[in-house]
Design a protein around this motif. Sequence first.
Motif, PDB file in Angstrom:
ATOM      1  N   ILE A   1      10.424  39.191  14.873  1.00  0.00           N
ATOM      2  CA  ILE A   1      11.777  39.715  15.046  1.00  0.00           C
ATOM      3  C   ILE A   1      11.971  40.940  14.165  1.00  0.00           C
ATOM      4  N   LYS A   2      11.520  40.861  12.930  1.00  0.00           N
ATOM      5  CA  LYS A   2      11.634  41.996  12.026  1.00  0.00           C
ATOM      6  C   LYS A   2      10.915  43.218  12.590  1.00  0.00           C
ATOM      7  N   GLY A   3       9.810  43.002  13.306  1.00  0.00           N
ATOM      8  CA  GLY A   3       9.047  44.093  13.901  1.00  0.00           C
ATOM      9  C   GLY A   3       9.689  44.687  15.141  1.00  0.00           C
ATOM     10  N   GLY A   4      10.785  44.083  15.611  1.00  0.00           N
ATOM     11  CA  GLY A   4      11.524  44.648  16.732  1.00  0.00           C
ATOM     12  C   GLY A   4      11.212  44.062  18.092  1.00  0.00           C
ATOM     13  N   ALA A   5      10.411  43.010  18.151  1.00  0.00           N
ATOM     14  CA  ALA A   5      10.029  42.425  19.437  1.00  0.00           C
ATOM     15  C   ALA A   5      11.204  41.704  20.084  1.00  0.00           C
ATOM     16  N   SER A   6      11.343  41.857  21.396  1.00  0.00           N
ATOM     17  CA  SER A   6      12.253  41.022  22.165  1.00  0.00           C
ATOM     18  C   SER A   6      11.505  39.738  22.503  1.00  0.00           C
ATOM     19  N   MET A   7      12.212  38.610  22.532  1.00  0.00           N
ATOM     20  CA  MET A   7      11.485  37.365  22.782  1.00  0.00           C
ATOM     21  C   MET A   7      12.381  36.237  23.264  1.00  0.00           C
ATOM     22  N   PHE A   8      11.735  35.322  23.953  1.00  0.00           N
ATOM     23  CA  PHE A   8      12.322  34.035  24.286  1.00  0.00           C
ATOM     24  C   PHE A   8      11.778  33.033  23.279  1.00  0.00           C
ATOM     25  N   VAL A   9      12.659  32.331  22.609  1.00  0.00           N
ATOM     26  CA  VAL A   9      12.246  31.323  21.635  1.00  0.00           C
ATOM     27  C   VAL A   9      12.709  29.963  22.149  1.00  0.00           C
TER      28      VAL A   9
END
Length: 202
Positions: A33-41
């Motif tokens: 998240i800190k690296g800027g990735a969009s994601m489904f958790v």
Amino acid sequence: MLFKKLIEPLKETLAHKGFQEPLPLQKKILSKIKGGASMFVIAPKGSGKTTSIILSVIQKLKEAVADAPRALIFVENKQAALDLETEFYAYRQQTDLRVYCAYDEKNIDDQRDEIYMGTDIVIATPKRLNKIFFLNGINLNELQMCIVDDAQFLLGKSSFSDVVRTPESIGKCQYLIFSEKFDKRFESWQDTFMANSLYIKQ
């Protein structure tokens, strides 16, 4: 991202709460998240999803800037909004970040005026956020993070389409969807505003 890599106010708050190290889910996702990735958790209740949202938002925004919100978090209802707001205040005490809740039971003109006065983080129900937006009551041009907490509440409801409308109104942004389960309707998001997103499951 281990807790020692967080900004000092967060580290102090976590230490005060007795948290020595991240939960297994947080070890997987916080640095991404800190690296800027969009994601489904996708993870069960109690795995640290909501705390991950709070830590990540405060870590990224750090301090109050201008008037337009930089983080938007969708929740199911008024109670969920107020509960999340309370959690945010417990973690942001040593920062000047401003948190605002927008939900259906409050006068919309008051909400529009209060948001206009300046906020960094907006916690909102999808229906109310869209109404405020169409009244030109919120500027989404500065959004850096758009998040859905406990996204399973969207399934089978009109709130799903309300959330989908938001990316149509903003530019480049990090999207984070937290849920206990993955629904096939989320796949359409992967083809549009969440292209190249990560899928993390616990």
